[in-house]
Enzyme design. Structure first.
Site, PDB file in Angstrom:
ATOM      1  N   CYS A 207       0.817  -1.266   0.116  1.00  0.00           N
ATOM      2  CA  CYS A 207      -0.048  -0.011   0.153  1.00  0.00           C
ATOM      3  C   CYS A 207       0.884   1.235   0.042  1.00  0.00           C
ATOM      4  O   CYS A 207       0.241   2.253   0.112  1.00  0.00           O
ATOM      5  CB  CYS A 207      -0.898  -0.073   0.967  1.00  0.00           C
ATOM      6  N   CYS A 232      -5.944   5.399   7.125  1.00  0.00           N
ATOM      7  CA  CYS A 232      -5.937   4.123   7.530  1.00  0.00           C
ATOM      8  C   CYS A 232      -7.107   3.978   8.771  1.00  0.00           C
ATOM      9  O   CYS A 232      -7.847   3.231   8.732  1.00  0.00           O
ATOM     10  CB  CYS A 232      -4.850   3.515   7.840  1.00  0.00           C
TER      11      CYS A 232
END
Length: 249
Positions: A207, A232
């Protein structure tokens, strides 16, 4: 420390921290009583804070979220940092059952397919381990800086986290990249070698990419998503995230 129930406590502490240097900010928090936990991603900001905790032998626990998808360089830096400062960095891992359930529903790399799937992955690999790391804590110390992204431009030194019922401390809120680099050089702080390869913000390997010239520091995080304020979930309230009820992880 008395149970934290009001924003006023955080506001008063924010004002106190504003007038101190980094060592003073951390020492003040450590002196207040109650359990203080610093969660480190092993990025340069967090290495600066770890250096101060270790050098001054402050009674602050250091923890990291070992998600299972970190860069090798990040994992190696955990041990190097422990040896350098004579401290223990407690690893909090995702639970196997949670990972298995996620993979069964979305696939191992399903986070590329939808925002829902990506947040669900962060949920099992980061948010659940974070909850265990902060269980019973009065203070949560982070490496957030105002200059990291537009989403963090108003980061205070101290704020009340109603979701976790603790005070969140951001002792580097007003630090610039130049100040950090100078501190690292002056104090020989071990840093992630990925920083020199274009990764100012480092998370899980699938990511995170290197940023391009002129891009914001966090542009390499979840780069395939369009939302410029993507996070996140560690540092935003649940209400600000897409609903994860359908994933139920």
């Amino acid at each position: 420390m008395t149970a934290i129930t009001e924003n006023g406590t955080a506001k008063a502490l924010n004002d106190q921290l504003a007038g101190l240097d980094l060592a003073g900010r951390l020492a003040l928090v450590a002196s207040l009583g109650g359990r203080a936990v610093f969660t480190s991603s092993l990025g340069i900001e967090d290495q600066v804070i770890t250096a101060e905790i270790g050098t001054h032998r402050l009674p602050i626990e250091v923890a990291t979220l070992e998600t299972g998808r970190l860069f090798r360089e990040t994992v190696d830096l955990i041990g190097e940092t422990e040896d350098r400062y004579g401290i223990e960095i407690v690893r909090f891992h995702p639970k196997k059952d949670d990972i298995d359930e996620y993979v069964a529903k979305y696939g191992m790399n399903g986070f590329y397919e939808s925002v829902e799937a990506r947040h669900a992955c962060c949920g099992v690999r980061k948010l659940k381990p974070l909850a265990r790391a902060l269980e019973g804590a009065s203070f949560w110390i982070t490496g957030l800086r105002r200059g990291q992204s537009g989403n963090r431009a108003e980061t205070p030194f101290a704020e009340y986290d109603a979701e976790r019922n603790l005070i969140k401390i951001n002792p580097l809120a007003d630090w610039s990249t130049e100040t950090m680099n100078a501190f690292v050089a002056d104090n020989a702080v071990p840093v992630n070698p990925l920083h020199k390869r274009g990764y100012p913000s480092i998370g899980c390997e699938p990511c995170t990419r290197a940023i391009k010239p002129g891009e914001p520091e966090r542009a390499g995080r979840w780069w395939w998503e369009n939302d410029e304020k993507r996070e996140c979930g560690l540092h935003v309230p649940d209400a600000a995230l897409p609903s994860l009820e359908s994933s139920a992880l």
